[in-house]
Design a protein around this motif. Structure first.
Motif, PDB file in Angstrom:
ATOM      1  N   GLN A   1       8.254  -9.838  -7.901  1.00  0.00           N
ATOM      2  CA  GLN A   1       8.860 -10.412  -9.103  1.00  0.00           C
ATOM      3  C   GLN A   1       8.345 -11.823  -9.359  1.00  0.00           C
ATOM      4  O   GLN A   1       7.951 -12.173 -10.467  1.00  0.00           O
ATOM      5  N   ILE A   2       8.348 -12.651  -8.305  1.00  0.00           N
ATOM      6  CA  ILE A   2       7.968 -14.052  -8.500  1.00  0.00           C
ATOM      7  C   ILE A   2       6.456 -14.182  -8.663  1.00  0.00           C
ATOM      8  O   ILE A   2       5.976 -15.077  -9.367  1.00  0.00           O
ATOM      9  N   ALA A   3       5.677 -13.292  -8.037  1.00  0.00           N
ATOM     10  CA  ALA A   3       4.224 -13.324  -8.221  1.00  0.00           C
ATOM     11  C   ALA A   3       3.859 -12.991  -9.667  1.00  0.00           C
ATOM     12  O   ALA A   3       3.020 -13.656 -10.287  1.00  0.00           O
ATOM     13  N   LEU A   4       4.502 -11.957 -10.210  1.00  0.00           N
ATOM     14  CA  LEU A   4       4.265 -11.580 -11.599  1.00  0.00           C
ATOM     15  C   LEU A   4       4.663 -12.709 -12.541  1.00  0.00           C
ATOM     16  O   LEU A   4       3.919 -13.068 -13.469  1.00  0.00           O
ATOM     17  N   ALA A   5       5.837 -13.293 -12.307  1.00  0.00           N
ATOM     18  CA  ALA A   5       6.307 -14.384 -13.161  1.00  0.00           C
ATOM     19  C   ALA A   5       5.369 -15.584 -13.086  1.00  0.00           C
ATOM     20  O   ALA A   5       5.085 -16.232 -14.103  1.00  0.00           O
TER      21      ALA A   5
END
Length: 312
Positions: free
Chosen positions: A179-183
């Protein structure tokens, strides 16, 4: 709070507690009450796909975005940090996150956007992305597993404990990291596009040098540990290690070096031939993600600008 839910109302709140909305609100409060961070946005929709790729767009939502630093004024340099935060309340069944150390590496790498405006020609605006090198005081890890933590208590409560007591997971860690990598990739791309557009229209409002570093971060209620052991103590026949040859070291924060799926990777600049020659292009195949225990979060907000200040 009582030991466990007793009424229908209690069970409803218990379910909401597990979901994590209250925890996310606490994280927001901690940022608002800090003296050096500004809460920019919450639950911000994002989408990303690598440029010129056949991958489809991936969509998600960023829990919290907060910014620190920056000096206003055309004549000065401006340097600031942005925290991109995924809030992760642990599953009650898996309250410990145990990570395994990586090969010794002293440096950490975080996405950085650098904007330069030529003093002699305001329309000459150069915007580049890179990986900022920093040396943080946190252990660097590569793999993680979620464990129960309270095994003896669980054994006493379950009739079928032999079938499920040793169950582990990495679902929460993997999902939070993805999630945080995509964001992070989405926000960096978005900031690049906005910066180029704004720079062309308003070059006189830009500082001479603007360096903006993004710190992908997971804040979790899980207790964090680093598993320390020597490879030579592993039995190659069974693939196991004896209990007394392993040490679980509790840590408040760590850097999780996550391998990025191809659809989350950012293409390296093809003009930089040295990257291909020396293998530094591999920096695009993984991402350093800060993982912070929530009990340390308020202290982390104070310390991370100091640690990153040396790199800026």
């Amino acid at each position: 709070m009582r030991d466990g839910p007793q009424t229908n109302h209690d069970w409803t709140i218990h379910s909401l507690n597990i979901h994590g909305i209250f925890f996310e609100r606490w994280c927001r409060k901690s940022i608002r009450e800090s003296n050096n961070w500004h809460l920019v946005s919450t639950n911000y929709p994002v989408a990303y796909k690598p440029i010129d790729s056949h991958w489809s767009w991936k969509e998600s939502e960023l829990d919290i975005r907060a910014i620190h630093g920056g000096y206003q004024g055309r004549s000065q340099n401006r340097r600031h940090l942005t925290l991109l935060i995924e809030c992760k309340k642990t599953n009650p069944g898996f309250i410990q996150w145990i990570f395994f150390g990586s090969e010794p590496r002293r440096l950490n790498y975080f996405p950085c956007i650098e904007t330069k405006v030529a003093a002699s020609h305001l329309n000459d605006v150069e915007i580049t992305t890179s990986s900022l090198q920093a040396s943080l005081e946190f252990p660097v890890v590569e793999n993680g597993r979620e464990t129960r933590g309270t095994y003896l208590e669980y054994k006493a409560q379950q009739n079928d404990w032999q079938k499920s007591i040793t169950k582990t997971s990495n679902d929460a860690i993997t999902k939070a990291a993805e999630q945080i990598a995509l964001a992070t990739q989405a926000i960096v791309t978005e900031e690049m596009n906005l910066g180029q557009h704004f720079g062309r229209l308003n070059p006189d409002e830009l500082p001479t040098l603007d360096k903006h570093v993004f710190l992908p971060t997971i804040v979790t209620t899980a207790d964090l540990f680093v598993c320390e052991f020597a490879d030579e103590h592993v039995d190659g026949r069974s693939g196991e290690i004896s209990y007394d040859h392993v040490r679980l070291e509790p840590v408040p924060c760590l850097v999780y070096r996550m391998s990025l799926s191809p659809h989350l990777q950012r293409k390296p600049d093809p003009s930089v031939k040295e990257a291909i020659i020396y293998g530094s292009h591999e920096v695009h195949t993984w991402m350093d993600i800060l993982v912070v225990n929530s009990g340390e979060f308020e202290n982390f907000l104070k310390k991370i600008p100091e640690q990153m200040g040396h790199a800026l």
